[in-house]
Design an enzyme around this catalytic site. Structure first.
Site, PDB file in Angstrom:
ATOM      1  N   THR A  87       1.664  -4.403   4.242  1.00 30.76           N
ATOM      2  CA  THR A  87       1.490  -4.718   5.668  1.00 30.76           C
ATOM      3  C   THR A  87       0.987  -6.148   5.902  1.00 30.76           C
ATOM      4  O   THR A  87       1.195  -6.698   6.975  1.00 30.76           O
ATOM      5  CB  THR A  87       0.480  -3.743   6.320  1.00 30.76           C
ATOM      6  OG1 THR A  87      -0.768  -3.855   5.630  1.00 30.76           O
ATOM      7  CG2 THR A  87       0.964  -2.320   6.280  1.00 30.76           C
ATOM      8  N   ASP A  88       0.311  -6.721   4.887  1.00 32.87           N
ATOM      9  CA  ASP A  88      -0.437  -7.960   5.158  1.00 32.87           C
ATOM     10  C   ASP A  88       0.436  -9.154   5.537  1.00 32.87           C
ATOM     11  O   ASP A  88       0.034  -9.963   6.375  1.00 32.87           O
ATOM     12  CB  ASP A  88      -1.331  -8.318   3.961  1.00 32.87           C
ATOM     13  CG  ASP A  88      -2.541  -7.383   3.870  1.00 32.87           C
ATOM     14  OD1 ASP A  88      -2.812  -6.668   4.854  1.00 32.87           O
ATOM     15  OD2 ASP A  88      -3.203  -7.378   2.823  1.00 32.87           O
TER      16      ASP A  88
ATOM     17  N   THR B 129       0.831  -1.217   0.000  1.00 32.95           N
ATOM     18  CA  THR B 129       0.000   0.000   0.000  1.00 32.95           C
ATOM     19  C   THR B 129       0.854   1.251   0.000  1.00 32.95           C
ATOM     20  O   THR B 129       0.453   2.284  -0.532  1.00 32.95           O
ATOM     21  CB  THR B 129      -0.917  -0.014   1.244  1.00 32.95           C
ATOM     22  OG1 THR B 129      -1.772  -1.133   1.122  1.00 32.95           O
ATOM     23  CG2 THR B 129      -1.747   1.239   1.362  1.00 32.95           C
TER      24      THR B 129
HETATM   25  C1  SIN Z   1      -0.993  -3.059   2.772  1.00 31.55           C
HETATM   26  O1  SIN Z   1       0.150  -2.838   2.413  1.00 31.55           O
HETATM   27  O2  SIN Z   1      -1.485  -2.434   3.761  1.00 31.55           O
HETATM   28  C2  SIN Z   1      -1.913  -4.050   2.132  1.00 31.55           C
HETATM   29  C3  SIN Z   1      -1.429  -4.570   0.844  1.00 31.55           C
HETATM   30  C4  SIN Z   1      -0.174  -5.369   0.969  1.00 31.55           C
HETATM   31  O3  SIN Z   1       0.028  -6.038   1.985  1.00 31.55           O
HETATM   32  O4  SIN Z   1       0.611  -5.359   0.002  1.00 31.55           O
END
Ligand code: SIN
Length: 332
Positions: free
Chosen positions: A103-104, A16
């Site tokens: 983040t995932d 993200t």
């Molecule tokens: C994010 O980064 O918050 C979600 C998408 C990902 O993990 O690439």
């Protein structure tokens, strides 16, 4: 004699932090992994912000390792990423590596790197919960804090810098699907806070975490191709857990099972029986907890090894690496 310029190498992987939505007001529906790592760096040093003073004397070098939504992270990219970290950190003029990541699955990548990269220098991951073009995008500040940490920290360790906090890779976990401070280190708490470009360490967390992050002797250069890494699945104990899924997985060739057990890693009797049967067929079993805080305390009631502080996703990484390291020690 002039001091030699030190480098911070910033590796982009997507997420993200590199995402874009249709408008600056849309923070939830967006495409991850759209902007290059150079673009993300430019946003930190944009017209309104100067680079932190701690970065004086550092040269910043970038490399786009991949461009993905981290839900699609895979062993092949992990291997490449670890090898790029080894490559850069083995160079005397490289002080540290920063990695931008979704983040995932960030906690899994961070834990993986903490176990396999053998260099005595820091790796700092950063991320964002809102896309890069969102009006209140959190990425630029997170990147700034990560660069700051990369300039000020030394020694071995893999860290996450986000939402003004620094977390150790061993403890950190994504605990919220949408809020800006989506990460938490449970009972350990953040290792440090970042305020106005300064790092404030909490008690002895730095020394303790560095000491814990070791899988000594592991040689990332000698890992087999990702297709040969062992197949390890996570399953969960829950009400009416029958263990029938275990039989299907074992018949299909699974090599390891991590159980997200209830409470202190407990499993239903039918699930335990199925796991015993899997173990007798050579499948490695590890018990973790589906509770999101606190270590599992191994007791005489546990029929299998337990994961200690590692959540199920990290316990799976640990089991895979344990199986791979046994292959390595057979080869040596
Ligand atoms: C994010 O980064 O918050 C979600 C998408 C990902 O993990 O690439």
């Amino acid at each position: 004699m002039q001091a030699k310029i030190q480098k911070i190498v910033v590796l982009g992987t997507g997420g993200t932090i590199a995402g874009e939505s249709n408008s600056e007001n849309e923070g939830f529906a967006y495409q991850a992994a759209q902007r290059s790592i150079q673009d993300l760096l430019q946003a930190v040093a944009g017209p309104s912000q100067s680079l932190p003073s701690h970065l004086e004397g550092f040269q910043i070098q970038t490399e786009q390792v991949c461009q993905i939504d981290s839900k699609d992270m895979n062993f092949s990219i992990w291997q490449t990423l670890a090898l790029r970290c080894e490559h850069w950190l083995s160079q005397p003029d490289v002080h540290s590596v920063v990695i931008t990541h979704g983040t995932d699955t960030l906690e899994e990548t961070a834990y993986f790197l903490s176990q396999v990269v053998q260099r005595n220098k820091p790796i700092i991951l950063t991320c964002a919960m809102r896309p890069a073009n969102f009006k209140d995008a959190d990425g630029p500040q997170n990147m700034r804090d990560a660069l700051n940490a990369a300039a000020q920290m030394s020694g071995r360790g893999v860290w996450l810098v986000a939402a003004s906090e620094i977390h150790n890779s061993l403890h950190v976990q994504k605990v919220h699907p949408t809020r800006i401070n989506a990460f938490d280190s449970g009972e350990r708490g953040p290792a440090a806070l970042v305020h106005d470009d300064h790092i404030h360490w909490q008690t002895d967390s730095f020394e303790r975490a560095v000491e814990m992050s070791r899988l000594d002797g592991f040689n990332i250069q000698e890992l087999p191709v990702p297709e040969e890494w062992p197949w390890v699945e996570i399953i969960m104990n829950h009400v009416q857990s029958t263990g029938r899924n275990i039989q299907v997985l074992v018949d299909a060739g699974v090599k390891g099972l991590v159980v997200a057990g209830t409470g202190n890693a407990s499993v239903s009797q039918p699930l335990k029986d199925a796991l015993m049967s899997a173990q007798s067929r050579g499948v490695k079993v590890c018990l973790a907890s589906r509770c999101h805080q606190g270590p599992v305390v191994q007791t005489a009631n546990h029929a299998f090894p337990t994961s200690g502080e590692l959540n199920p996703a990290k316990a799976r990484v640990a089991l895979i690496l344990d199986m791979l390291s046994k292959t390595q020690s057979h080869l040596n």
